[in-house]
Write a protein that holds these residues in place. Sequence first.
Motif, PDB file in Angstrom:
ATOM      1  N   ASP A   1     -31.128  67.651 -30.121  1.00 25.59           N
ATOM      2  CA  ASP A   1     -32.394  66.863 -29.914  1.00 25.59           C
ATOM      3  C   ASP A   1     -33.658  67.871 -30.374  1.00 25.59           C
ATOM      4  O   ASP A   1     -33.752  68.783 -29.268  1.00 25.59           O
ATOM      5  N   VAL A   2     -34.407  67.496 -31.313  1.00 28.51           N
ATOM      6  CA  VAL A   2     -35.572  68.560 -31.438  1.00 28.51           C
ATOM      7  C   VAL A   2     -36.852  68.073 -30.970  1.00 28.51           C
ATOM      8  O   VAL A   2     -37.187  66.738 -30.966  1.00 28.51           O
ATOM      9  N   ILE A   3     -37.389  68.781 -29.976  1.00 27.15           N
ATOM     10  CA  ILE A   3     -38.548  68.284 -29.065  1.00 27.15           C
ATOM     11  C   ILE A   3     -39.696  68.323 -30.043  1.00 27.15           C
ATOM     12  O   ILE A   3     -40.415  69.366 -30.597  1.00 27.15           O
TER      13      ILE A   3
ATOM     14  N   LYS B   1     -41.529  65.123 -38.751  1.00 24.86           N
ATOM     15  CA  LYS B   1     -42.167  65.540 -37.347  1.00 24.86           C
ATOM     16  C   LYS B   1     -41.814  66.991 -36.901  1.00 24.86           C
ATOM     17  O   LYS B   1     -41.936  67.496 -36.035  1.00 24.86           O
ATOM     18  N   ILE B   2     -40.666  67.558 -37.865  1.00 25.45           N
ATOM     19  CA  ILE B   2     -40.204  68.835 -37.425  1.00 25.45           C
ATOM     20  C   ILE B   2     -40.835  70.121 -38.158  1.00 25.45           C
ATOM     21  O   ILE B   2     -41.138  69.966 -39.245  1.00 25.45           O
ATOM     22  N   GLN B   3     -41.186  70.911 -37.033  1.00 25.33           N
ATOM     23  CA  GLN B   3     -41.573  72.374 -37.923  1.00 25.33           C
ATOM     24  C   GLN B   3     -40.964  73.638 -37.317  1.00 25.33           C
ATOM     25  O   GLN B   3     -40.165  73.547 -36.263  1.00 25.33           O
ATOM     26  N   PRO B   4     -40.910  74.435 -37.864  1.00 23.21           N
ATOM     27  CA  PRO B   4     -40.159  75.763 -37.596  1.00 23.21           C
ATOM     28  C   PRO B   4     -40.549  76.314 -36.367  1.00 23.21           C
ATOM     29  O   PRO B   4     -42.047  76.129 -36.085  1.00 23.21           O
ATOM     30  N   GLY B   5     -39.914  76.775 -35.375  1.00 22.21           N
ATOM     31  CA  GLY B   5     -40.320  77.233 -34.123  1.00 22.21           C
ATOM     32  C   GLY B   5     -40.292  76.385 -33.001  1.00 22.21           C
ATOM     33  O   GLY B   5     -40.511  76.599 -31.689  1.00 22.21           O
TER      34      GLY B   5
ATOM     35  N   SER C   1     -38.925  63.125 -28.926  1.00 19.95           N
ATOM     36  CA  SER C   1     -37.995  64.159 -29.754  1.00 19.95           C
ATOM     37  C   SER C   1     -37.228  63.258 -30.808  1.00 19.95           C
ATOM     38  O   SER C   1     -37.229  61.938 -30.953  1.00 19.95           O
ATOM     39  N   VAL C   2     -36.540  63.872 -31.807  1.00 16.07           N
ATOM     40  CA  VAL C   2     -35.725  63.151 -32.906  1.00 16.07           C
ATOM     41  C   VAL C   2     -34.522  63.688 -32.766  1.00 16.07           C
ATOM     42  O   VAL C   2     -34.200  64.954 -32.419  1.00 16.07           O
ATOM     43  N   ASN C   3     -33.305  63.197 -33.028  1.00 13.53           N
ATOM     44  CA  ASN C   3     -31.974  63.564 -32.652  1.00 13.53           C
ATOM     45  C   ASN C   3     -31.127  63.469 -34.031  1.00 13.53           C
ATOM     46  O   ASN C   3     -31.343  62.099 -34.790  1.00 13.53           O
TER      47      ASN C   3
END
Length: 681
Positions: free
Chosen positions: A606-608, A546-550, A48-50
């Motif tokens: 925290d985005v998984i 690393k982040i994507q919608p959904g 994850s990124v935070n």
Amino acid sequence: MMRTRLMQGVLGFTALTLLVGSFKVMESKPKPPPPTTVTVTRGVVLASVNATGNVTVEDQLALDFPTGGRVTDIFVNEGQRVVAGQPNARDKLNSAQADYRSAQDKVNQLLEGAPPGQQGLNNANIGNAQAGLGKALDTVGRAQDTLKTGAAARQNDVNNAQSTLTNAQAAAAQHTKDLQLDIDQVTQRLGEHTAQLNVHQAKFEFDSQQADSARAAEVATLQRIDAERATLAAIEDRMRQKGCNTPSSSSSSNTSGSTTNTTASAASTKANASSPLRLSAAAAKSTSTSSSTTTSTSKSNNNNKNNNSAECRNLADQHAQVQNDLAHDNDVLSTVRSDRTRYEGYVRDDNETLISDHQTVDQDQRDLDDAKNALKAGQISDQKTILDAQTSLTQALDNQKKGDLADQQAVASARNDVNTAQAQVGQQVAAKTADEERPKNNSEVAAAQADAANKLTVVADAQKALDDTTLIAPTDGTVAVIGGRIGEDVPGGGSNRGGFDASALSRPPNAQASGSVSSRAGGFITLTDLGTNEVKARFSEADTAKIQPGQPAKVEFESLGQQLTARVIRLDAIETVVANVFTYTVTLLLDKKLDAIKPGMTGNVDVITAQKQNVLRLPVTAINPRNGRATVQVLGKDGKTETRDVTTGLKGDDDIEITSGLNEGDKVVVTPAGGAGRAQG
């Protein structure tokens, strides 16, 4: 001078004492503590990124299509209330059919000039064809519903069968491990009891030898005693023959009545104990002469008397010596008998112990045989369970393949029937045109018929339009603005999966998309009265990649002691620069609304970005890079460590996936300077 030498000597002694003390301190250095280990387990590896974000309240939400294309229909009206997961559409098929019937009615009105009988017949034929088309369309809908529900049910069966197989394999492995542990424990116990039996067997043999030796010594002592008693009797008889004073208690083993007390004579006769009846030749000759000669001179009598006295003394000495030997042998006999009794007791105890040891070893051997048989039976039973689970999984996969194929063929067949029905309607319309009298305005009739044919095509494409170009409401709300019309081209740019159009929310309100019409403010449809909260957080450039919608996320509000789930709905395309640091704003939609959450509140986001379930894992601190390879230190059962190469997969926040090189349950040493951060994936 003397004082100087004395000071030098004191200093030298002090230095020597300090040196010796330092050596002792060095030698008494404490032993290092045992290494810290972790166990290879199976579980979830999560990356994850935070960042830190703040709550915002959005009054409206813009929805857009996943892919670009031309708008074929709109199923909602402005002001209509929708709920999360509900398509923003009405029944397109009903709408398309109504449009077609209206167009066909217009055609019929234009054809009023035909004869009433023929017109009624043609209209009836067209009505029948339209009824067939309606049934065909209904069949398509039912076939598609059957495909959807059947595919979901069959996939659920496959998932259940796979879970059953996984559980059976895990249970079999644990069962085998437990049964093998029983075998190892019984084997160890058998070895210990066998070693104990061998020790007791050796003791039994030793005690038996000692008992046999004691019995042999007892027999030999008794034989000596009997010989010594016979010797005493013979000496006493000889002394009586010679007229010597016979010692008292000559037949007993007590020698206290002996008249001889000279040490030299005792030592001499003790040396002759092996032959106590051996008399001097002179004494024997004197005795013989005394018994054979009855008439001798006075001088001869005196000589004989002197000789007889010497012989009596000799016999007395021999008698005393034999009595001493007899007393000694009686003491020896008592000691030997005590030894024999003791060792015979030992032998009896040893024999009982050996019987018990043999019984214990035999029972251990039976237990070992039972444990091995249990392992074989358990493995056979577990293997059967696994084979049954594999068979069930294979059957479920086969049923899924066959069922999906059959349902897809049914949908295709139903669509073919729709095409046939459409063609039939077209043929009946053409027949009506050919058979009935044409009105004067043929161009108007042709235009009406073309419009009806177009609407019939719309009916055929209705289902495909619903499948490919349907917007799904991600949250409850009210349709405020429909920013487009039927026939307009829309750019798209989102994705519509699983009933949640996460990336369809990728454009903020009031942002004009390239290629969209001017009437569109933001997305194609704008929802208001959302009743939800958004959280906006700024992520670094590396984390944003690393982040994507959904993607799922967690938002923790420390001030409330609450942690809520959320989902990424939007990434800003334009960066924000603060102190020469580029960040991007990510907007998340909370899955649940709490009245306690107020605008502006701070939350830890925290985005998984990636996760894997049911994989072998280790803490990242246990991995050591070596020459471009990932290695670990495995602790064996003997306490020694072994360097082992491993292959790693997903590197998570705390754990890292192990794809090869280790087994579940292995002990891995964690070094303080571990190179987990540099592990090779």
